[in-house]
Design a protein around this motif. Sequence first.
Motif, PDB file in Angstrom:
ATOM      1  N   LEU A 134     -15.980 -13.022 -18.639  1.00  0.00           N
ATOM      2  CA  LEU A 134     -16.010 -13.505 -17.254  1.00  0.00           C
ATOM      3  C   LEU A 134     -16.396 -14.982 -17.097  1.00  0.00           C
ATOM      4  O   LEU A 134     -15.664 -15.765 -16.494  1.00  0.00           O
ATOM      5  CB  LEU A 134     -16.959 -12.611 -16.435  1.00  0.00           C
ATOM      6  N   THR A 135     -17.549 -15.355 -17.622  1.00  0.00           N
ATOM      7  CA  THR A 135     -18.004 -16.731 -17.388  1.00  0.00           C
ATOM      8  C   THR A 135     -17.032 -17.728 -18.022  1.00  0.00           C
ATOM      9  O   THR A 135     -16.772 -18.801 -17.461  1.00  0.00           O
ATOM     10  CB  THR A 135     -19.432 -16.939 -17.931  1.00  0.00           C
ATOM     11  N   PHE A 147     -25.800 -15.023  -9.327  1.00  0.00           N
ATOM     12  CA  PHE A 147     -26.063 -14.537 -10.679  1.00  0.00           C
ATOM     13  C   PHE A 147     -26.268 -15.765 -11.583  1.00  0.00           C
ATOM     14  O   PHE A 147     -25.517 -16.729 -11.503  1.00  0.00           O
ATOM     15  CB  PHE A 147     -24.858 -13.715 -11.143  1.00  0.00           C
ATOM     16  N   SER A 170     -25.612 -16.745 -14.560  1.00  0.00           N
ATOM     17  CA  SER A 170     -24.511 -17.315 -15.341  1.00  0.00           C
ATOM     18  C   SER A 170     -23.622 -18.187 -14.450  1.00  0.00           C
ATOM     19  O   SER A 170     -23.149 -19.242 -14.866  1.00  0.00           O
ATOM     20  CB  SER A 170     -23.683 -16.201 -15.986  1.00  0.00           C
ATOM     21  N   ASP A 171     -23.421 -17.758 -13.214  1.00  0.00           N
ATOM     22  CA  ASP A 171     -22.598 -18.537 -12.284  1.00  0.00           C
ATOM     23  C   ASP A 171     -23.277 -19.859 -11.939  1.00  0.00           C
ATOM     24  O   ASP A 171     -22.633 -20.899 -11.838  1.00  0.00           O
ATOM     25  CB  ASP A 171     -22.328 -17.726 -11.003  1.00  0.00           C
ATOM     26  N   TYR A 192     -24.822  -9.381  -6.604  1.00  0.00           N
ATOM     27  CA  TYR A 192     -25.315  -8.461  -7.635  1.00  0.00           C
ATOM     28  C   TYR A 192     -26.695  -7.898  -7.300  1.00  0.00           C
ATOM     29  O   TYR A 192     -27.045  -6.813  -7.748  1.00  0.00           O
ATOM     30  CB  TYR A 192     -25.369  -9.184  -8.999  1.00  0.00           C
ATOM     31  N   ASP A 211     -15.950 -14.661  -7.808  1.00  0.00           N
ATOM     32  CA  ASP A 211     -16.434 -13.922  -8.968  1.00  0.00           C
ATOM     33  C   ASP A 211     -16.512 -12.456  -8.529  1.00  0.00           C
ATOM     34  O   ASP A 211     -17.317 -12.111  -7.660  1.00  0.00           O
ATOM     35  CB  ASP A 211     -17.817 -14.452  -9.372  1.00  0.00           C
ATOM     36  N   ALA A 240     -17.297  -9.726 -10.348  1.00  0.00           N
ATOM     37  CA  ALA A 240     -18.019  -8.875 -11.310  1.00  0.00           C
ATOM     38  C   ALA A 240     -18.429  -7.536 -10.686  1.00  0.00           C
ATOM     39  O   ALA A 240     -18.265  -6.488 -11.287  1.00  0.00           O
ATOM     40  CB  ALA A 240     -19.247  -9.602 -11.838  1.00  0.00           C
ATOM     41  N   HIS A 241     -18.963  -7.599  -9.464  1.00  0.00           N
ATOM     42  CA  HIS A 241     -19.445  -6.375  -8.807  1.00  0.00           C
ATOM     43  C   HIS A 241     -18.448  -5.830  -7.791  1.00  0.00           C
ATOM     44  O   HIS A 241     -18.772  -4.939  -7.019  1.00  0.00           O
ATOM     45  CB  HIS A 241     -20.799  -6.641  -8.133  1.00  0.00           C
ATOM     46  N   CYS A 255     -15.634  -9.124 -14.773  1.00  0.00           N
ATOM     47  CA  CYS A 255     -15.859  -8.463 -16.048  1.00  0.00           C
ATOM     48  C   CYS A 255     -15.420  -7.012 -15.890  1.00  0.00           C
ATOM     49  O   CYS A 255     -15.274  -6.521 -14.785  1.00  0.00           O
ATOM     50  CB  CYS A 255     -17.321  -8.576 -16.474  1.00  0.00           C
ATOM     51  N   TYR A 302     -16.877  -4.345 -17.696  1.00  0.00           N
ATOM     52  CA  TYR A 302     -17.827  -3.370 -18.244  1.00  0.00           C
ATOM     53  C   TYR A 302     -18.749  -2.784 -17.184  1.00  0.00           C
ATOM     54  O   TYR A 302     -19.543  -1.909 -17.486  1.00  0.00           O
ATOM     55  CB  TYR A 302     -18.663  -4.011 -19.367  1.00  0.00           C
ATOM     56  N   LYS A 303     -18.656  -3.280 -15.949  1.00  0.00           N
ATOM     57  CA  LYS A 303     -19.508  -2.734 -14.881  1.00  0.00           C
ATOM     58  C   LYS A 303     -18.789  -1.524 -14.272  1.00  0.00           C
ATOM     59  O   LYS A 303     -18.697  -0.486 -14.917  1.00  0.00           O
ATOM     60  CB  LYS A 303     -19.842  -3.833 -13.882  1.00  0.00           C
TER      61      LYS A 303
HETATM   62  C1  PLP Z   1     -22.360  -9.442 -14.650  1.00  0.00           C
HETATM   63  C2  PLP Z   1     -22.073 -10.764 -14.082  1.00  0.00           C
HETATM   64  C3  PLP Z   1     -21.707 -11.841 -14.905  1.00  0.00           C
HETATM   65  C4  PLP Z   1     -21.672 -11.684 -16.411  1.00  0.00           C
HETATM   66  O1  PLP Z   1     -20.899 -12.655 -17.006  1.00  0.00           O
HETATM   67  P1  PLP Z   1     -20.369 -12.511 -18.522  1.00  0.00           P
HETATM   68  O2  PLP Z   1     -19.660 -13.765 -18.737  1.00  0.00           O
HETATM   69  O3  PLP Z   1     -19.494 -11.288 -18.578  1.00  0.00           O
HETATM   70  O4  PLP Z   1     -21.561 -12.329 -19.406  1.00  0.00           O
HETATM   71  C5  PLP Z   1     -21.395 -13.046 -14.299  1.00  0.00           C
HETATM   72  N1  PLP Z   1     -21.445 -13.195 -12.953  1.00  0.00           N
HETATM   73  C6  PLP Z   1     -21.814 -12.171 -12.132  1.00  0.00           C
HETATM   74  C7  PLP Z   1     -21.851 -12.367 -10.664  1.00  0.00           C
HETATM   75  C8  PLP Z   1     -22.145 -10.936 -12.684  1.00  0.00           C
HETATM   76  O5  PLP Z   1     -22.528  -9.945 -11.885  1.00  0.00           O
END
Ligand code: PLP
Length: 424
Positions: free
Chosen positions: A105-106, A133, A135-136, A193, A218, A220-221, A241, A243-244
């Motif tokens: 994802l990132t 989140f 990472s963002d 998230y 994004d 992810a959720h 992503c 895997y969620k």
């Molecule tokens: C879970 C999540 C991620 C995880 O990023 P990866 O690159 O898959 O590790 C990033 N952003 C958000 C908003 C998330 O919920």
Amino acid sequence: MTYKNTREFAQQLDSEDQLKHYREEFLFPQVNGKQVIYFTGNSLGLQPKRAKKYVDEVMNDWANLAVEGHFYAEKPWWDYQERFAKPLSKIVGALPAEVTVMNTLTVNLHLMMVSFYRPTAKRYKIICESKAFPSDQYMIQSQVHFHGLDPKEAIVEIERRPGEHNIRLEDVLAKINAIGDELALVLIGGVNYYTGQVFDMKTITKAGHDAGAYVGWDLAHAAGNIKLELHDWDVDFAAWCSYKYMNSGPGNASGLFVHEKHHHNPDLPRFAGWWGHNKERRFKMEPKFDPVHGAEGWQISNLPILSLAPYLASVDMFDEIGMDKLIEKRDKITAYLEFILHEIDKEVASTFEIITPENKEERASQLSVFLHGEGRSLFDYLMKNGVITDWREPNVIRLAPVPLYCSFEDMYEFGQILKKGITG
Ligand SMILES: *Cc1c(COP(=O)(O)O)cnc(C)c1O
């Protein structure tokens, strides 16, 4: 419907549940010899039993065919990712050519920013949510830094109002308007998230475009959790992503959406690789890059087939069910969990509060519970007693009653364990 906090009532709801047999399709961990109540499908979805079959198929093809597997495997590897386009496009509301799977994802958000964040002296600001989140946050800061700009100047975070847990749509729109022609990009998590708040992506995307900016999400959720109409909402790009809510396995590959309107734009810069090159000519090994017209034009490397295999198993399962049925159960089981929480809260004299929006349009498969009295000890109690949930600082427990594999009886049972955990 009037809900009841009884086992019989919960069992009745389970017997009427059209998706109930999908619970049997998943592998549940055990605690104290009992199958757990799993509330963390928003962090790592359970393993679908059929995932192993998909992985074994690749392992066997690799053993029996080796390099020939690229073209002669049961599902040939050279175009394995194409199997995702159709089912995934239905999950996110896109055209098949607008979606693909690649990287994580990132990484994909970085690649999208290469194409869609090209700051100029005048237009260089990015709007995102406060407390995004991490990472963002790091991703956006590092991109701004990469362009030689100051994150303090270039990044504008939408704040929550004092005393409020969620971001107001009107505040997002006001900020977009206020920044106007300095705005280069809006990039927000479609579902927060931490609180589970669902943003009005259609309205925000339009407002961003009206200001002359690109808009990306994004998801992810959001992917596999909410109804998405990325094409019709005119979203420029999105990534998620798998895997969620999509149950593809730890750290697995990301999905990518790039709107059709950008597929033929030769001016959009991108970081290229051979897997984004014209498919008919890919193996001619030509020196000049000629991108596929579609999201696949952003592919870089040949794909990790062993990780795509369980992702494909999951996507096939979603395709069988369809998002509408999933969402119907999601709303019912989330409402039942909300009811159970309120009942227990009354019985134990109010020691916690749900911070996820009450409004059904603004929430999906997650309720975040803010604990006023109890703290980590309650979380530990739940985990020891077979309720798998997660803890977020300073005092929040997130509960995702994932409709694919959680039962109404799980919700009832959870209420009983929660009550015991609070009253001792
Ligand atoms: C879970 C999540 C991620 C995880 O990023 P990866 O690159 O898959 O590790 C990033 N952003 C958000 C908003 C998330 O919920």
